[in-house]
Design an enzyme around this catalytic site. Structure first.
Site, PDB file in Angstrom:
ATOM      1  N   ASP A  13       0.825  -1.210   0.000  1.00 29.33           N
ATOM      2  CA  ASP A  13       0.000   0.000   0.000  1.00 29.33           C
ATOM      3  C   ASP A  13       0.861   1.264   0.000  1.00 29.33           C
ATOM      4  OD1 ASP A  13      -2.372   1.407  -0.021  1.00 29.33           O
ATOM      5  OD2 ASP A  13      -2.591   1.399   2.166  1.00 29.33           O
ATOM      6  N   ASN A  61     -11.348  -2.489  -4.642  1.00 28.72           N
ATOM      7  CA  ASN A  61     -10.628  -1.523  -5.484  1.00 28.72           C
ATOM      8  C   ASN A  61     -11.373  -1.180  -6.779  1.00 28.72           C
ATOM      9  OD1 ASN A  61      -7.361  -2.720  -4.445  1.00 28.72           O
ATOM     10  ND2 ASN A  61      -8.388  -0.834  -3.825  1.00 28.72           N
TER      11      ASN A  61
END
Ligand code: IPE
Ligand code: IPE
Ligand code: MG
Length: 243
Positions: A13, A61
């Protein structure tokens, strides 16, 4: 002291913030993230880690702007094409975990090709989690268990923790020993909910494109200082370690 983890799971991330800090579009961050992934895969293999699972795209996502989602799909396709030979040469087994069937056909073909090409390799197993969601994985597992119960392939008293694991997408893997999340957020974001029950967690504020071999070694050193007790007392564990 614990030894090396057998299975490492990583939430990669911070790509977007890495790019934003440089005044670049988020896509440049994702591009830089691919390079970090390559380095970490190589370093894990070098360190003798048996299995590495990386979170590349979550089932949530898809909620991102359409442009970013399609860039990520393109990048994923391109990276698979360009990396698979190198992974194969390094004796790495490439597998995919997640709901692959909702990807564009050309991506599904590339996924199947990479899986097939590397299936017989004997080195590290690299699980790439794409369109992966921990709850979705369990929904699929329970639905398949229900079908097998209905068809008489399975009896209710056969349902154990091991059986449930065998119906997940990480069916023949062992649970991760070490979990790493870069980017500073301290949450699971729907990653491996079933398999992380007793995993050691390491969070770092380093953004994924800056994560390198040295950062990985720091996380491994951190892991080595942990005493894993699995419910026992520290004294019990120390006594077993002495034997
Ligand atoms: C991780 O980086 C990559 C994916 C989720 C595909 P992000 O894109 O989430 O980066 P940040 O968290 O916005 O910085
Ligand atoms: C988790 O990162 C998913 C991947 C790294 C692929 P996100 O950036 O999507 O997580 P949240 O939404 O901030 O929790
Ligand atoms: Mg993020």
């Amino acid at each position: 002291m614990s030894e090396m983890p057998k299975h490492v799971a990583v939430i990669m991330d911070g790509n977007g913030r890495w790019a934003q800090q440089r005044g670049l579009p988020r896509s440049s961050g994702h591009q830089a993230g691919v390079k970090a992934t390559r380095t970490v895969v190589e370093q894990c293999a070098r360190r003798g880690i048996g299995m590495l699972t990386v979170y590349a795209f979550s089932s949530e996502n898809w909620r991102r702007p359409r442009k970013e989602v399609s860039f990520l799909m393109e990048l994923f396709l391109r990276s698979l094409r360009s990396e698979v030979d190198n992974l194969h040469q390094n004796n790495i087994v490439v597998r995919f975990v997640g709901e692959i069937s909702s990807f564009p056909a050309n991506l599904q073909q590339q996924i199947a090709a990479a899986t097939e090409k590397t299936a017989e390799n004997t080195g590290m197993v690299l699980n790439i989690a794409v369109n992966y969601g921990g709850r979705n994985e369990l929904v699929h597992a329970f639905s398949r268990i229900a079908t097998d119960l209905r068809d008489g392939q399975l009896q209710p008293d056969q349902i154990t923790e091991e059986l449930i694991t065998s119906y997940t997408w990480l069916a023949d893997g062992i649970d991760p020993d070490l979990f790493i999340r870069t980017g500073g957020d301290q949450r699971l974001s729907n990653f491996l909910l079933w398999h992380l029950a007793y995993t050691e967690l390491v969070f770092t504020s380093t953004l994924w494109p800056d994560f390198d071999a040295e950062e990985l070694d720091m996380a491994l050193d951190n892991f080595a200082t942990r005493q894993r007790r699995f419910g026992q007392t520290a004294e019990q564990v120390a006594a077993t370690d002495d034997n």
